[in-house]
Design a protein around this motif. Structure first.
Motif, PDB file in Angstrom:
ATOM      1  N   LEU A   1       0.838  -1.207   0.000  1.00 46.74           N
ATOM      2  CA  LEU A   1       0.000   0.000   0.000  1.00 46.74           C
ATOM      3  C   LEU A   1       0.868   1.249   0.000  1.00 46.74           C
ATOM      4  CD1 LEU A   1      -2.778   1.426   0.315  1.00 46.74           C
ATOM      5  CD2 LEU A   1      -2.414   1.296   2.788  1.00 46.74           C
TER       6      LEU A   1
ATOM      7  N   ASN B   1      -7.107  13.707  -0.947  1.00 46.92           N
ATOM      8  CA  ASN B   1      -7.881  12.550  -0.468  1.00 46.92           C
ATOM      9  C   ASN B   1      -7.039  11.282  -0.436  1.00 46.92           C
ATOM     10  OD1 ASN B   1     -10.369  13.837   0.016  1.00 46.92           O
ATOM     11  ND2 ASN B   1     -10.890  13.771  -2.155  1.00 46.92           N
ATOM     12  N   GLN B   2      -6.116  11.169  -1.380  1.00 45.20           N
ATOM     13  CA  GLN B   2      -5.301   9.957  -1.457  1.00 45.20           C
ATOM     14  C   GLN B   2      -4.437   9.776  -0.218  1.00 45.20           C
ATOM     15  OE1 GLN B   2      -3.508   8.791  -5.330  1.00 45.20           O
ATOM     16  NE2 GLN B   2      -1.574   8.837  -4.239  1.00 45.20           N
TER      17      GLN B   2
ATOM     18  N   THR C   1      -5.195   4.121   6.687  1.00 50.90           N
ATOM     19  CA  THR C   1      -5.809   2.815   6.985  1.00 50.90           C
ATOM     20  C   THR C   1      -4.766   1.854   7.561  1.00 50.90           C
ATOM     21  OG1 THR C   1      -5.425   1.934   4.744  1.00 50.90           O
ATOM     22  CG2 THR C   1      -7.516   3.106   5.138  1.00 50.90           C
TER      23      THR C   1
ATOM     24  N   VAL D   1       0.702   3.883  -3.182  1.00 48.78           N
ATOM     25  CA  VAL D   1       0.249   5.262  -2.990  1.00 48.78           C
ATOM     26  C   VAL D   1       1.321   6.246  -3.454  1.00 48.78           C
ATOM     27  CG1 VAL D   1      -0.288   7.020  -1.251  1.00 48.78           C
ATOM     28  CG2 VAL D   1      -1.421   4.798  -1.164  1.00 48.78           C
TER      29      VAL D   1
ATOM     30  N   HIS E   1      -5.175  10.039   2.777  1.00 50.79           N
ATOM     31  CA  HIS E   1      -5.876   9.379   3.877  1.00 50.79           C
ATOM     32  C   HIS E   1      -6.005   7.878   3.684  1.00 50.79           C
ATOM     33  CE1 HIS E   1      -6.487  13.263   5.628  1.00 50.79           C
ATOM     34  NE2 HIS E   1      -6.948  13.704   4.471  1.00 50.79           N
ATOM     35  N   ILE E   2      -5.720   7.396   2.488  1.00 51.24           N
ATOM     36  CA  ILE E   2      -5.667   5.943   2.293  1.00 51.24           C
ATOM     37  C   ILE E   2      -4.541   5.361   3.144  1.00 51.24           C
ATOM     38  CG2 ILE E   2      -5.341   4.084   0.611  1.00 51.24           C
ATOM     39  CD1 ILE E   2      -6.428   5.973  -1.535  1.00 51.24           C
TER      40      ILE E   2
END
Length: 247
Positions: free
Chosen positions: A25, A75-76, A82, A29, A78-79
């Motif tokens: 991840l 917004n990306q 997780t 990203v 905040h991935i």
């Protein structure tokens, strides 16, 4: 074949062994960021050239596209949230001595937008490819300069554009797009800082930087300070000519 999917999905090489689940991840990203940074630079170069050619509506569209991408990038961030902080720590040491400040394209965006800092080139002294690109951007045209040259050719000031926004709507739309570029790039910085703080607290950066302490000093950086400062001097009063004036 056109998108080279096979090559693309083979570019995510995890360094932890065995590979930690969340490392994929992290890499995905950040690689996605670099692809979007490449597109932003493509649009920046186009916008600068279009302004030099007095093609203001087309330049404004290019800047609006940059803003749309930046909204996605905010917004990306905040991935990444997780991940749990403990999960990130499981592979964070593998990132050394790399640093988030080493994004060549991020610095290129800053330079080409109007925020040039030649001291940043020192961070890339050992990377010939990045150093060469950044040096070219440092010596190249900027969006800020192109905007002000346009206003000068048209005999306008930023205040006049803001106070005569109906008569100078073309220039006003451009100025608003530039302000949004500044705003959402700054919002990216702000959200990025909060994400980093959420993940690692006040730890030093993987490249030996001050981490959060340094990042917070970047929040006041602006590409177009004149567009922000002009708001301070706008006044609802009218002079003899019937238009708002500045104190």
């Amino acid at each position: 074949k056109y998108l080279r999917v096979q090559d693309l999905i083979n570019l995510q090489d995890c360094l932890s062994s065995p590979a930690h689940h969340d490392e994929l991840l992290f890499i995905t990203v950040h690689q996605a960021y670099e692809l979007w940074f490449k597109q932003i630079l493509h649009e920046l170069d186009a916008a600068i050239q279009l302004l030099e050619e007095d093609r203001v509506p087309a330049a404004t569209r290019a800047v609006n596209r940059i803003v749309a991408i930046e909204k996605l990038l905010v917004n990306q961030i905040h991935i990444l949230e997780t991940m749990t902080p403990f999960s990130f720590l499981a592979f964070r040491d593998e990132l050394n001595p790399a640093s988030g400040f080493q994004s060549m394209q991020f610095r290129e965006i800053e330079f080409s937008s109007g925020l040039k800092d030649k001291t940043i080139l020192r961070e890339f002294e050992t990377d010939e490819f990045a150093h060469e690109r950044l040096a070219a951007r440092l010596n190249g045209p900027t969006l800020s300069d192109a905007f002000h040259r346009l206003l000068q050719r048209r005999g306008l000031t930023v205040l006049e554009v803001l106070t005569h926004f109906e008569e100078k709507y073309e220039e006003f739309q451009l100025a608003e797009a530039l302000l949004e570029h500044d705003e959402f790039f700054s919002l990216w910085r702000s959200h990025h800082i909060k994400m980093v703080e959420r993940m690692v607290g006040a730890k030093r950066g993987t490249g030996g930087s001050e981490g959060i302490g340094y990042l917070k000093t970047t929040l006041d950086k602006k590409f177009f300070p004149e567009l922000w400062e002009a708001r301070t001097y706008l006044d609802v009063k009218h002079g003899e000519s019937g238009c708002p004036f500045a104190h």
